[in-house]
Enzyme design. Structure first.
Site, mmCIF file in Angstrom:
data_model
loop_
_atom_site.group_PDB
_atom_site.id
_atom_site.type_symbol
_atom_site.label_atom_id
_atom_site.label_comp_id
_atom_site.label_asym_id
_atom_site.label_seq_id
_atom_site.Cartn_x
_atom_site.Cartn_y
_atom_site.Cartn_z
ATOM 1 N N GLU A 61 18.325 3.915 45.657
ATOM 2 C CA GLU A 61 19.267 3.998 44.531
ATOM 3 C C GLU A 61 18.993 5.166 43.572
ATOM 4 O O GLU A 61 18.624 4.959 42.418
ATOM 5 C CB GLU A 61 19.244 2.694 43.735
ATOM 6 C CG GLU A 61 19.649 1.482 44.528
ATOM 7 C CD GLU A 61 19.636 0.210 43.681
ATOM 8 O OE1 GLU A 61 19.232 0.257 42.507
ATOM 9 O OE2 GLU A 61 20.051 -0.834 44.200
ATOM 10 N N GLU B 295 20.250 -4.220 50.238
ATOM 11 C CA GLU B 295 19.968 -5.155 49.138
ATOM 12 C C GLU B 295 21.248 -5.835 48.714
ATOM 13 O O GLU B 295 22.296 -5.182 48.632
ATOM 14 C CB GLU B 295 19.490 -4.426 47.870
ATOM 15 C CG GLU B 295 18.065 -4.029 47.840
ATOM 16 C CD GLU B 295 17.696 -3.414 46.487
ATOM 17 O OE1 GLU B 295 18.356 -3.703 45.457
ATOM 18 O OE2 GLU B 295 16.733 -2.630 46.482
#
Ligand code: IFM
Length: 451
Positions: A175, A363
């Site tokens: 991320e 995720e």
């Protein structure tokens, strides 16, 4: 053609034989042992000492003590029938000074963790960077300093050399939008830097490092599967007014396109997010070739959706998020809207990039308040969220999506960065005083799905 899977009971067979099932974690959030066996300081070690930065004065110094309890936790992964375990390597355990001297104790530790997974039939998936650059490098500018490309390349090569004989699945970065946005623009995550002057170079250097990291892995480990992960949220305008629609386009570009498009060879989407034009001064000749890399897979991480309004007063982006709390919608302990449909829209969006070969959902999960009653944790909201999310994944998959894997965030409750320990995302409950673990009902549900 749209398929309706809402009423089909979930089973793993519906996703196909080769669909990857797993669980995700990250070093800072679980390991603890922040200063042992030769580990250097990371930016989070320093950030946690600053007053008021982490809620309730919490810190990650012990976290879930995974460093010492990795066998217990991997045993639990096995008991829950989870075949794949994603975890990150702490850069400062491997290279305490950021570059140069390699810490053999750090390498030995991760080799033990990896070997224990393999001995138990669990496939290790490594993330190389999950937000914890060594503090010594931050002192030299961290992600704002172009030298980070050399520092990061050295770190990637050391890891490839140290673990490449055992690990077949690698993710370069976790991320980048979050660690640059929260850490280098808003200042709410480590290292706590603020402002556009820090943000723009950090973006470009993170993109360069993702691509360069991919190239190094491919050269050194030609047979492994290489990916990198992105946080994504489905973005919708608050109204049909042209100003809100335009604001939503800018936020969508910021959250969902700014990092992936240069990697895919499409350049920075500066036409849809004009503030990115300021990045030109950080882009050297030849860089737009260097930022491209043909990853084997893209990791998508999704938790919610965002509703966006035009905002005259918000600098650079002229848009604001309409908070879920104000919209009278169900929310999680993070105050994020419960909106599992988001992943369906996100998959539809990313499926449109022909350059993406494969998508794994590396995720997704939900934090809710959990209670221990008679040594059990019944968490129906989390189970329901996970089920609905997977229904949406299945719907997209049945319509031809490139998605082929799903990792729950996360194994055990853990250190949720600036939010401390209160938001519990785990499918295993942790009593942070005693380090006792209790598998939650959601964990039992996942084990049953994967049986
Ligand atoms: O805990 C984080 C993780 O480190 C990165 N993705 C989102 C999770 C939940 O906030």
């Amino acid at each position: 053609m749209e398929s309706n899977t809402q009423n089909t009971p979930l089973s793993k067979q519906l996703f196909g034989e080769d669909f990857i099932w797993g669980v995700s974690t990250a070093a800072v959030q679980i390991e603890g042992a922040f200063d042992v066996d030769g580990k250097g300081e990371s930016i989070w070690d320093v950030f946690a000492t600053k007053k008021g930065k982490i809620l309730h004065g919490h810190h990650h110094y012990t976290a879930t003590d995974f460093y010492n309890r990795y066998q217990t936790d991997i045993d639990l992964i096995k008991q829950l029938n989870i075949p794949n375990f994603r975890f990150s390597i702490a850069w400062s355990r491997i290279l305490p000074d950021g570059t140069g001297k390699v810490n053999q104790a750090g390498i030995n530790y991760y080799r033990k963790v990896i070997q224990y997974c393999l001995d138990n039939g669990i496939e290790p998936w490594i993330t190389l960077y999950h937000w914890d650059i060594p503090h010594v490098l931050e002192a030299k500018g961290g992600w704002t300093n172009r030298d980070v490309v050399d520092w990061f390349s050295e770190y990637v090569a050391v890891c490839a050399d140290a673990f490449g004989d055992l690990v077949k699945h690698w993710m370069v970065m976790n991320e980048p939008a979050v660690f640059t946005g929260a850490g280098y623009f808003l200042g709410i995550h480590a290292p706590g830097r603020k402002g556009i002057r820090n943000f723009l170079p950090a973006i470009h250097h993170a993109v360069l490092c993702m691509a360069e990291g991919g190239r190094i892995l491919r050269k050194m480990l030609p047979k492994v599967e290489i990916g990198t992960t992105f946080s994504c949220s489905y973005v919708e305008p608050y109204s049909n007014k042209p100003k809100d629609v335009a604001a939503a386009l800018r936020v969508d570009t910021l959250l969902n396109r700014m990092y992936i498009e240069p990697i895919l060879g499409l350049g920075y989407p500066a036409d849809d997010l004009p503030v990115l034009k300021g990045m030109e001064k950080h882009i050297l000749p030849g860089d737009m070739e260097k930022v491209k890399f043909d990853f084997d897979f893209i990791g998508i991480q999704n938790y919610t959706r965002e509703i966006v309004k035009h905002s005259f007063f918000t600098p650079y982006i002229h848009a604001s998020l309409v908070k879920a709390e104000r919209r009278n919608v169900p929310i999680t302990a993070m105050k994020w809207e419960v909106y599992p449909e988001s992943i369906y829209h996100i998959l539809k969006k990313y499926d449109q990039y022909p350059q993406i070969k494969k998508i794994y959902l590396t995720e997704s999960g939900a934090a809710f308040k959990d209670e221990v009653v008679e040594n059990r944790v019944n968490d129906p909201k989390r189970t329901e969220y996970l089920q609905q999310f997977l229904q949406q994944v299945l719907k997209a998959k049945n319509e031809g999506s490139k998605v082929n894997g799903y990792f729950i965030w996360t194994l055990t409750d853990n250190f949720e960065w600036a939010e401390g320990y209160n938001p519990r995302f785990g499918i295993i409950y942790v009593n942070f005083e005693t380090q006792e673990r209790i598998v939650k009902a959601s964990g039992l549900w996942y084990a049953n799905l994967l049986r």
